[in-house]
Design a protein around this motif. Structure first.
Motif: not given
Length: 1195
Positions: A803-810
Motif C-alpha cells: 500500500a505505502v510503496s504504491q502510493e509513493e510510486g516506488s
C-alpha cells in the motif's frame, strides 16, 4: 560433413524426417517453367522491371538445386542451346545478349563451371565469333560482368580445337592494308587483360590461361613469354594497394591452374625459376588471406611438378570400401589384407631421386598448416596429402612426423586445426600407415576435446570439428582390425564430443563420425543403439544432450566412467556458466549409473576443487558436490540407507566446511561472490534435502548468515544475476527451515521463528528495493510450521509495504514479489473459516487479503522502463486465482459475493487492455475461474451469460494475445451491467491507444456492439452514463483521459450517438461538454488536440450545446499555443465540410475562406481580429479578455 549419405531412415523423430524429405528433391520439376522463362527473354529484355523479375524467378528455381546440382544434368543441354540461339541471333540487341548470359551464369554457378563449360559448342567455326564478341565487351561495365565471365569460359573450350591456330588466321593483311593480329596473340592478349580486372571474369581468365597455354602450338611459341610476363607481374607488385592485390591474385591464380592442367615435361624446366620468385615474394607473410592461399596452391603444384606422377607403392589400401559389403554377413571377404605392391613399382621407387626443391615445398606447406585463416590451412593440408603420395616411404614418414609436431601444446589452435586436416587427408589417401596409428590416435583424442581459454571465452571448436573429420576419414580408410586397438578410446571420445561439446556443429560432426565408424568398422560397442538415439537432430539441443542422451549412453558400462571423468576434468570448470550448471545436473543424472564410483572417487576428487583457487572450478565443483550428494541420498532411499552410510566421514566434514573456508578467505565478496553465493546456496539446499546430520551444528548458523547477508546485499550484485541469486537463496532457505528448524514434526523452534519472521518483516521497510524483494520472497517460501502463529504479522507487513510503496510510486519490483508472497503464505497456511487469523486464512482476514490484491490490480506505475505496474498486476492476477481456488475448495462460505464480483470485474478490465501479454494472462485467469469445477467458484456475476459468451472450448481455442480474436469476445461483456464499467475502462486504453492492430480491432468490435444497441434507447443511455462515469472518475488521470478523448472522437465520427442528436440539449452531451471544459486550462498539447477533435464531433448535437461548443472552439482559436490555434482552425474547416447544416449557408463561404487563408500561427492580436469576425458571423458572443491571464489560458 555431419550429414549422412542416406538420411531417409533417420531416427530423428517426426521433425527430423519431415526436414529430410523436404530437402531431398527427386528431379528437375520446373522444366516447363524454365523453358517458358528462357523462351520469353526476347519479350522481357527491354523493360528493367520485367527483366529483373524474370532473372530473380530463374535464380530462385536454380538455387533449389544448389545441394543436388546433378539433377540438372539431363536438362543442361537444351537450356544451353535455347540461350545460345538468342546469343547467336543477329537480331538480338545487346540487352538481350547480356540477359541471356546472365541466365547462363546462374546455371553455371549452381552446376559448377568445370562441368558446365564442357557443354559449350567448341567447333572451329565458334572461335572467331566468340573472340569477336568478347573483344567488343567493355571490361569496366559492372552491369554485364556475367557476359564476360561466360564468354571467357566459352573461349576456354573453343581454344581446345585440335588444329594449329595459325590455320585460322588466313590472310593477315586486311582490306585496308593493315596487318591483322593472329588469333593466338588476340586470345593471349584478352587473357592477360582479364587477369588484371577486379571482378569475377578474372577467375574465368585464369581458366582460359590454363586451357590455352597447354595447347601444343601455344606452349611452343608463347609459354615462356607468358611465364616471364607472370613472374615480372608478381615481382613488380606488392600487397599494399588494392590494385596490386588484384593483379597478384590474377597472376597467381593463372599459374596455379596452369601447373594443375599442364604436362610435367613442359613445365618442369620453368618450375625452379617460379619457385625462386615465390620465395623472394614471401607470400606467407602477406596480410591478404587469398594471396597466401594462392601461394600455397601454386607451391604444392610446383612440388607435384618436381615429383614424377606415380602412386606410392607403400600406401595402405583397404581391401573393400563398400559399406553394404562391410555390413553383410561375409565380413571375412571384406577384411582382405592390404594389396601387395608390384615388384616393378618397388624397383622404380628405389631408383627415384627427390629434387632439393621438394624439401622447400614441404616446409612451406607445413607452415601453411599453421596459418591464421582456414582456407589457407585447408589448401596446405590437401597439398601435404598430394605431395606425400609421390614420396618414398621414409620421406613420407618424415612428413607425417612433421605434421604430428603441430600437436604440441606450445602451438596455437591454428596449428592443431591444420594438423587435423592434414592427418585426415593423409589417412584418406592411405598415406598414414597403420603402424603410425599408435602415435596419431592419442593426438586425435586430445584434439576431440581441445579447448584453449582466451579471456572470457575460448578457442578450439574448429580443432574439434576437424578432429571429427579425421575420425570420419579413418572409418573409411582402415580395416576394422587396424582400428580395433583404438576403438575404446575413439568411441568414448567421439560420444563425449557428440553429447558434451558446447558447439552444435561439433556435436553434429562427432555424431556423424561415430555413425560412419559404426557403419564401416562395425566394432564400436552398442553402435546402432547409440546412433539411433544420438543422431544429427537429437544432438542439436544442448539441454537434451546433457540431461537425457548422456544418461542413455552412460547406461552402457563401456562409456560410463569416461563420460563422468570428462565432466569432472573439462566441464565443471568450463568458462561458460551454462555449461558448468548443465554438467552438474548431468552428474546428478549419471550418479545412479555408477554410485560407488561417485561416492569413493569423484566426490573426494571434487572437494579440494570446491575450495581451490580457480573461480570457475570452485563454482562448478560446489554445485557438483551438491548434486551428487543429493543423487546419492535419493538412491539410498531405495535401500533404506542414509547418505552418511554412502559417503565417507571425511567427505561429510569437507562438505560441511566449504562455507566456513570460503567465508574465512572472504570469497563471498566482489565478482567471485556473485558465483559463490548462489553456488553455496545450492549446496545448502541439496544438503538439507539430503538430510545431512547437521542439526544444532554451528554450520547451520553460518548457512543462515549467508542467506540473510545475501538478501541484504542483493543491491550490490550485477543486474544480470540478481534473479538467479534470489531464486537460489529462497530455495536454500525453504529447505534449511524444513530440515533443521523443527523442534518436533510440524512445530517450529520458537526462537529462530521469531528472529527470522521479525527480520524479514523489517526487511520489507528497507530503503534498498532488492532487500525488500528478497525479504518478501523469503517470507513467501517459509514452510507452514514457520508461518503458524505469525500469519497476521506477516500479512500485515506485506500488505503495508504494497500500500505505502504504491502510493509513493516506488519499489515496483518489491510490490510484485510481495503480492506473490501474500498468495504463497495463504496457500501454505491453509483456509479454515473459524480459525484464528494468526494461523490460517479465515473469515476475519480474507477481506483484507482480497483488498490488498485487488488494490494491486490498479497499479499503473510508470517510469523510464514503461508500464512497470503491469508486473504487479500480473502477479496480483495470479495470486487472486491461487487464493480464490484455495478458498473455494476449503471454505467457500467465506468467499463473499462482493469479493468475487470485484475480482471478476478487474479481470475483465485487464482482459480488455492494450498490452497483449497481460491481456492474455487476464483472459486465461478469467476463463479458468469461470470454468473451474473442482472447486467451482461461487457468486460469479452473470455466470450463465458468461458461459454462453465463453463456451468451455474457448479455454483452449481463444488466443487472447491476438487482438482480432480477443476483442470480439470481450466487447460482449459491455451488455452485462455489472461488467460494463470495468470492461469499458479497459477498452478505453485499447481503442484510444497507439498500436495500430490493437486500435483497429478493439474499435471495430466496440462499434459493432454500439450498432447493435442503436435502436435500444435504454441500453444506449445506460452505455452513455457508464461512459460519462469512466470519464468523470479519470479526469485527472492522463493514462485514461487522453485515450478516452481519442475513443470518444472515433465514436462521434462513426455516429454512434446519432439517436441523441435528434433531441435538443440531451443530458449526455451537456454533461460530456461540461467535463471536457475542465481541460481548457491544461498545458498538455496532446490533450488539447484531442479536445479540439471532440468539440468538432459534438457540433452534431442540437440546441444550446452547439453554441457552447462553437464558443469553446472560437476561444481555442486564440489559445496561447500557436500549434493549437492552427490545429483548431484546420479541424473546424473539416467540421464545416462534414456538418454543413451547422451554420447559416449565407456566411459559410466567408467562414471557410477566413479559416483556410488566415495564418493562425501569427501573433495573438492579429489572430484575435479574425477570430472576432468569425464570432460575429456565427452568432456567438465575443470572448472577453481576462485581466490576470495564465500563460496557457485562452484569451
Amino acid at each position: 560433413m555431419a550429414l549422412t549419405e542416406e538420411e531417409d531412415g533417420s531416427p530423428g523423430g517426426e521433425g527430423g524426417e519431415s526436414i529430410v524429405q523436404a530437402c531431398v528433391l527427386g528431379g528437375f520439376s520446373e522444366s516447363s517453367e524454365t523453358r517458358a522463362l528462357i523462351s520469353g527473354l526476347p519479350e522481357v529484355h527491354g523493360d528493367l522491371v520485367t527483366c529483373e523479375s524474370a532473372a530473380q524467378r530463374f535464380l530462385v528455381i536454380m538455387n533449389r538445386y544448389q545441394e543436388q546440382p546433378h539433377l540438372l544434368d539431363p536438362h543442361l543441354e537444351w537450356m544451353l542451346n535455347l540461350i545460345l540461339e538468342l546469343v547467336r541471333s543477329e537480331k538480338s540487341p545487346p540487352s538481350l545478349v547480356h540477359l541471356s548470359f546472365k541466365f547462363l551464369y546462374i546455371i553455371c554457378k549452381v552446376r559448377g563451371y568445370k562441368i558446365f563449360m564442357q557443354l559449350f559448342p567448341h567447333e572451329v567455326a565458334d572461335v572467331q565469333p566468340v573472340l569477336d564478341l568478347l573483344s567488343r565487351q567493355d571490361p569496366k561495365d559492372s552491369e554485364t560482368w556475367e557476359t564476360r565471365y561466360m564468354l571467357l569460359l566459352w573461349l576456354s573450350m573453343t581454344c581446345l580445337i585440335p588444329f594449329d591456330l595459325y590455320r585460322l588466321d588466313g590472310h593477315l593483311e586486311s582490306d585496308s592494308g593493315k596487318a591483322r593480329e593472329p588469333i593466338m596473340d588476340r586470345i593471349l592478349a584478352i587473357a592477360k587483360s582479364y587477369l588484371l580486372v577486379s571482378d569475377s571474369p578474372r577467375d574465368a581468365a585464369s581458366v582460359l590461361v590454363s586451357k590455352f597455354m597447354t595447347r601444343p602450338d601455344v606452349k611452343q611459341k608463347r609459354l615462356g613469354d607468358f611465364l616471364d610476363w607472370s613472374l615480372t607481374t608478381i615481382s613488380q607488385t606488392d600487397d599494399k594497394s588494392m590494385r596490386d592485390i588484384i593483379v597478384l591474385d590474377g597472376a597467381l591464380q593463372s599459374l596455379a591452374k596452369l601447373f594443375k592442367h599442364g604436362k610435367r615435361d613442359d613445365l618442369l624446366q620453368y618450375a625452379p625459376t617460379i619457385m625462386q620468385c615465390l620465395e623472394k615474394k614471401h607470400l606467407s607473410e602477406s596480410n591478404q588471406a587469398m594471396l597466401r592461399k594462392l601461394g600455397v596452391k601454386l607451391i604444392q603444384r610446383l612440388g607435384l611438378t618436381f615429383l614424377k606422377p606415380r602412386l606410392a607403392a607403400w600406401r595402405y589400401q583397404r581391401g573393400n570400401r563398400s559399406l553394404a559389403a562391410n555390413l553383410s554377413m561375409s565380413q571375412s571377404t571384406t577384411g582382405a589384407a592390404a594389396v601387395t605392391p608390384e615388384v616393378e613399382t618397388q624397383e622404380l621407387e628405389q631408383d627415384y631421386d627427390i629434387p632439393e626443391e621438394v624439401e622447400t615445398v614441404i616446409e612451406y606447406l607445413l607452415g601453411g598448416l599453421k596459418d591464421k585463416e582456414t582456407i589457407v590451412r585447408w589448401s596446405a593440408a590437401k597439398g601435404i596429402g598430394r605431395v606425400t603420395g609421390r614420396l618414398p616411404k621414409e620421406l613420407a614418414d618424415e612428413v607425417v612426423g612433421s605434421v604430428l609436431d603441430c600437436f604440441s601444446f606450445q602451438e596455437t589452435d591454428n596449428a592443431w586445426h591444420g594438423g587435423c586436416l592434414a592427418l585426415a587427408e593423409l589417412g584418406r589417401r592411405g598415406l598414414l600407415v597403420p603402424s603410425r596409428l599408435t602415435d596419431v590416435v592419442p593426438l586425435i583424442v586430445k584434439s576431440l576435446t581441445y579447448e584453449e581459454k582466451r579471456g572470457a571465452c575460448s578457442v578450439g571448436s574448429n580443432v574439434r570439428d576437424a578432429a571429427c573429420y579425421v575420425c570420419w576419414s579413418f572409418a573409411r580408410a582402415y580395416e576394422p582390425k587396424e582400428l580395433e586397438p583404438f576403438v575404446s578410446q575413439l568411441a568414448s571420445t567421439l560420444l563425449i564430443t557428440a553429447v558434451f561439446d558446447r558447439n552444435v556443429n561439433c556435436r553434429r560432426a562427432a555424431s556423424a563420425a561415430f555413425q560412419e565408424n559404426v557403419g564401416r568398422q562395425g566394432t564400436f560397442p552398442h553402435g546402432i543403439d547409440i546412433v539411433t538415439t544420438a543422431d544429427y537432430y537429437a544432438v542439436g539441443n544442448l539441454n537434451n544432450c546433457y540431461l537425457n542422451i548422456s544418461v542413455y549412453i552412460a547406461s552402457f558400462p563401456e562409456y560410463t566412467k569416461a563420460m563422468i571423468d570428462h565432466l569432472i576434468s573439462m566441464k565443471i570448470n568450463h568458462w561458460d556458466g551454462v555449461i558448468r550448471e548443465l554438467s552438474t545436473k548431468a552428474l546428478h543424472n549419471l550418479t545412479p549409473q555408477a554410485p560407488d564410483y561417485m561416492a569413493t572417487t569423484v566426490l573426494p576428487q571434487l572437494l579440494p576443487m570446491a575450495v581451490g583457487i580457480d573461480l570457475h572450478g570452485r563454482h562448478g565443483a560446489i554445485l557438483a558436490c551438491a548434486e551428487i550428494t543429493h543423487a546419492l541420498y535419493k538412491l539410498g532411499l531405495q535401500t533404506n540407507r542414509s547418505v552418511v552410510d554412502t559417503i565417507s566421514p571425511e567427505c561429510v566434514d569437507a562438505l560441511k566446511n566449504i562455507h566456513q573456508m570460503l567465508h574465512d578467505r572472504k570469497q563471498y565478496r566482489g565478482f567471485g561472490g556473485e558465483l559463490m553465493r548462489p553456488a553455496v546456496c545450492g549446496l545448502i539446499e541439496k544438503l538439507s534435502l539430503s538430510k545431512m546430520p547437521f542439526k544444532n551444528d554451528p554450520v547451520i548458523t553460518g548457512w543462515q548468515w549467508l542467506i540473510d547477508d545475501t538478501i541484504k546485499t542483493l543491491h550490490l550484485v550485477s543486474s544480470g544475476v540478481k534473479d538467479a541469486i534470489a531464486v537460489a537463496v529462497v530455495s536454500a532457505l525453504s529447505a534449511l527451515c524444513e530440515e533443521y528448524y523443527q523442534a518436533q514434526p510440524g512445530q517450529a523452534e520458537s526462537q529462530i521463528q521469531d528472529v527470522l519472521v521479525t527480520q524479514y518483516i523489517e526487511g520489507l521497510k528497507s530503503p534498498q528495493m532488492l532487500t525488500r524483494c528478497g525479504s518478501a520472497l523469503a517470507l513467501g517460501c517459509l514452510p507452514r510450521f514457520m508461518i503458524h502463529s505469525k500469519l497476521k504479522q506477516i500479512l500485515e507487513g506485506l500488505q503495508q509495504m504494497c500500500a505505502v510503496s504504491q502510493e509513493e510510486g516506488s519499489f515496483t519490483e518489491a510490490r510484485k514479489d510481495a503480492v506473490r508472497a501474500i498468495a504463497q503464505v495463504c496457500v501454505k497456511a491453509g483456509v479454515c473459516a473459524d480459525s484464528s487469523p494468526d494461523s490460517a486464512l479465515c473469515s476475519d482476514n480474507v477481506t483484507e487479503v482480497y483488498g490488498a490484491l485487488l488494490n494491486c490490480m490498479n497499479d499503473y506505475t510508470t517510469d523510464s522502463r514503461g508500464d512497470v505496474g503491469a508486473w504487479v498486476r500480473e502477479a496480483a492476477m495470479t495470486s487472486l486465482m491461487d487464493v480464490t481456488l484455495l478458498v473455494a475448495s476449503s471454505a467457500p462460505e467465506i468467499l463473499l459475493p462482493d469479493l468475487v464480483k470485484s475480482m471478476m470485474c478487474c479481470m475483465a478490465q485487464q482482459a480488455a487492455e492494450k498490452i497483449d501479454r497481460y491481456r492474455a494472462h487476464a483472459g486465461y485467469i478469467f476463463l479458468s475461474l469461470l470454468h473451474s469445477t473442482d472447486p467451482a467458484v461461487l457468486h460469479i456475476p452473470h455466470r450463465e451469460e458468461l458461459l454462453s459468451i465463453f463456451p468451455v472450448e474457448t479455454t483452449t481455442t481463444l488466443n487472447w494475445k491476438s487482438p482480432s480474436q480477443a476483442f470480439l469476445y470481450i466487447t460482449q461483456l459491455l451488455g452485462l451491467p455489472q461488467y460494463q464499467y470495468h470492461t469499458l475502462l479497459g477498452l478505453t486504453v485499447s481503442v484510444g491507444g497507439i498500436t495500430e492492430s490493437t486500435v483497429h480491432f478493439s474499435s471495430q468490435s466496440l462499434f459493432d456492439y454500439l450498432r447493435k444497441i442503436q435502436e435500444d434507447s435504454d441500453a444506449l443511455t445506460q452505455f452513455g452514463d457508464t461512459l460519462l462515469n469512466v470519464f468523470r472518475n479519470n479526469l485527472r488521470n492522463d493514462r485514461v483521459s487522453i485515450p478516452f478523448l481519442k475513443m470518444l472522437n472515433q465514436m462521434l465520427a462513426n455516429s454512434c450517438f446519432e439517436i441523441f442528436t435528434t433531441q435538443e440539449n440531451h443530458p449526455f452531451c451537456v454533461d460530456l461538454l461540461a467535463l471536457i471544459k475542465e481541460f481548457k486550462k491544461t498545458k498538455d498539447i496532446s490533450k488539447l488536440r484531442a479536445c479540439v477533435a471532440v468539440f468538432c464531433g459534438l457540433i452534431q448535437f442540437q440546441g444550446e450545446v452547439r453554441k457552447k461548443v462553437l464558443s469553446q472552439l472560437l476561444m481555442l482559436l486564440c489559445h496561447s499555443f500557436p500549434v493549437i490555434r492552427k490545429t483548431t482552425a484546420s479541424q473546424m474547416y473539416e467540421m464545416m465540410l462534414t456538418y454543413d447544416d451547422v451554420i447559416d449557408p449565407e456566411v459559410l463561404d466567408d467562414v471557410m475562406t477566413l479559416l483556410s487563408d488566415t495564418n493562425w500561427e501569427s501573433d495573438i492580436a492579429t489572430v484575435r481580429t479574425h477570430r472576432n469576425q468569425l464570432c460575429d458571423w456565427l452568432g456567438v458572443p465575443r470572448p472577453q479578455a481576462i485581466t490576470k491571464q495564465s500563460p496557457a489560458q485562452v484569451s
